[in-house]
Design a protein around this motif. Structure first.
Motif, PDB file in Angstrom:
ATOM      1  N   GLU A 115       0.692  -1.103  -0.095  1.00 12.33           N
ATOM      2  CA  GLU A 115      -0.046  -0.027   0.024  1.00 12.33           C
ATOM      3  C   GLU A 115       0.891   1.356   0.088  1.00 12.33           C
ATOM      4  OE1 GLU A 115      -0.602  -2.284   2.785  1.00 12.33           O
ATOM      5  OE2 GLU A 115      -1.782  -3.542   1.349  1.00 12.33           O
ATOM      6  N   GLN A 116       2.154   0.939   0.241  1.00 12.59           N
ATOM      7  CA  GLN A 116       3.063   2.395   0.126  1.00 12.59           C
ATOM      8  C   GLN A 116       3.231   3.140  -1.379  1.00 12.59           C
ATOM      9  OE1 GLN A 116       6.744   0.498   2.080  1.00 12.59           O
ATOM     10  NE2 GLN A 116       6.875   2.545   2.730  1.00 12.59           N
ATOM     11  N   PRO A 117       3.164   4.174  -1.153  1.00 16.00           N
ATOM     12  CA  PRO A 117       3.484   4.983  -2.482  1.00 16.00           C
ATOM     13  C   PRO A 117       4.898   4.637  -3.023  1.00 16.00           C
ATOM     14  CG  PRO A 117       2.704   6.394  -0.736  1.00 16.00           C
ATOM     15  CD  PRO A 117       2.833   5.225  -0.055  1.00 16.00           C
ATOM     16  N   VAL A 118       5.004   4.647  -4.330  1.00 17.58           N
ATOM     17  CA  VAL A 118       6.361   4.090  -4.915  1.00 17.58           C
ATOM     18  C   VAL A 118       7.542   5.277  -4.558  1.00 17.58           C
ATOM     19  CG1 VAL A 118       7.618   3.915  -7.204  1.00 17.58           C
ATOM     20  CG2 VAL A 118       5.509   2.921  -6.535  1.00 17.58           C
ATOM     21  N   GLU A 119       6.916   6.402  -4.090  1.00 19.85           N
ATOM     22  CA  GLU A 119       7.977   7.589  -3.823  1.00 19.85           C
ATOM     23  C   GLU A 119       8.484   7.493  -2.594  1.00 19.85           C
ATOM     24  OE1 GLU A 119       4.761   8.241  -5.212  1.00 19.85           O
ATOM     25  OE2 GLU A 119       5.786   8.519  -7.139  1.00 19.85           O
ATOM     26  N   GLU A 120       7.724   6.732  -1.663  1.00 17.40           N
ATOM     27  CA  GLU A 120       8.447   6.383  -0.396  1.00 17.40           C
ATOM     28  C   GLU A 120       9.499   5.283  -0.398  1.00 17.40           C
ATOM     29  OE1 GLU A 120       5.544   5.211   2.768  1.00 17.40           O
ATOM     30  OE2 GLU A 120       4.624   7.062   2.628  1.00 17.40           O
ATOM     31  N   VAL A 121       9.388   4.563  -1.417  1.00 20.87           N
ATOM     32  CA  VAL A 121      10.341   3.499  -2.005  1.00 20.87           C
ATOM     33  C   VAL A 121      11.485   4.034  -2.301  1.00 20.87           C
ATOM     34  CG1 VAL A 121      10.822   1.420  -3.062  1.00 20.87           C
ATOM     35  CG2 VAL A 121       8.561   1.807  -2.051  1.00 20.87           C
ATOM     36  N   ILE A 122      11.216   5.221  -3.219  1.00 20.67           N
ATOM     37  CA  ILE A 122      12.484   5.796  -3.819  1.00 20.67           C
ATOM     38  C   ILE A 122      13.325   6.599  -2.699  1.00 20.67           C
ATOM     39  CG2 ILE A 122      13.088   7.742  -5.274  1.00 20.67           C
ATOM     40  CD1 ILE A 122      10.809   6.807  -7.145  1.00 20.67           C
ATOM     41  N   GLU A 123      12.577   7.166  -1.782  1.00 22.14           N
ATOM     42  CA  GLU A 123      13.297   7.815  -0.836  1.00 22.14           C
ATOM     43  C   GLU A 123      14.012   6.934   0.175  1.00 22.14           C
ATOM     44  OE1 GLU A 123      10.244   9.952   1.294  1.00 22.14           O
ATOM     45  OE2 GLU A 123       9.872  11.393  -0.371  1.00 22.14           O
ATOM     46  N   ALA A 124      13.381   5.800   0.522  1.00 24.47           N
ATOM     47  CA  ALA A 124      14.252   4.646   1.282  1.00 24.47           C
ATOM     48  C   ALA A 124      15.358   3.994   0.408  1.00 24.47           C
ATOM     49  CB  ALA A 124      13.247   3.624   1.591  1.00 24.47           C
ATOM     50  N   LEU A 125      15.331   3.921  -0.916  1.00 21.15           N
ATOM     51  CA  LEU A 125      16.405   3.383  -1.698  1.00 21.15           C
ATOM     52  C   LEU A 125      17.458   4.430  -1.455  1.00 21.15           C
ATOM     53  CD1 LEU A 125      14.716   1.797  -4.667  1.00 21.15           C
ATOM     54  CD2 LEU A 125      15.296   0.626  -2.715  1.00 21.15           C
TER      55      LEU A 125
END
Length: 153
Positions: free
Chosen positions: A36-46
């Motif tokens: 359910e997380q937005p992909v933008e949060e993934v990018i920030e974490a990466l």
């Protein structure tokens, strides 16, 4: 005086319990993502944690997919191409759902061979249906550097 038969230097057999297993070198404290997380949060974490991807788990810590830098780049590219807002896309729509795993008891060199055969950067390790860790190519390199060549089994 001649040598009649030479079989080479005798090296003691390494007991099976001391042979390197994937579970000895896998990362246990993982950065995981939710579908359910937005992909933008993934990018920030990466970017923040300097990783190239990670497992996607449900609320029971069961592996349901993987998301990588490439998946995020595809998301950005599609959003710009179709002029769609990026925030509307969730990880569950971008992740890879058919994820190949590795057994934690596998020998580290068998795991290295698997990395070469299937061209992956990381493999999750699942036990009893739950995500317990992940092994990366870098973990394989660390494992092999801790050995001397005569002990490689």
């Amino acid at each position: 005086m001649a040598i009649k038969s030479y079989t080479g230097r005798r090296v003691k057999e390494i007991p099976k319990e001391t042979r390197l297993k994937v579970s000895d070198y896998m990362t246990r404290n993982l950065i995981t993502f939710s579908p359910e997380q937005p992909v933008e949060e993934v990018i920030e974490a990466l970017l923040k944690y300097r990783i190239s991807g990670g497992p996607v788990v449900n609320d029971k810590n069961e592996l349901i997919g993987m998301i990588s830098e490439g998946d995020c780049i595809k998301h950005i590219s599609d959003s710009r191409y179709y002029n769609m807002p990026m925030a509307e896309r969730k990880v569950g729509l971008r992740m890879i759902k058919n994820v190949e795993t590795i057994d934690g008891n596998m020998n580290i060199f068998d795991a290295a061979k698997k990395f070469l055969e299937v061209r992956r950067r990381r493999f999750p390790i699942v036990e009893n249906g739950k995500l317990v860790g992940q092994i990366s190519q870098k973990d394989i390199l660390k494992a092999t550097m801790s050995l001397k060549s005569e002990h490689w089994k």
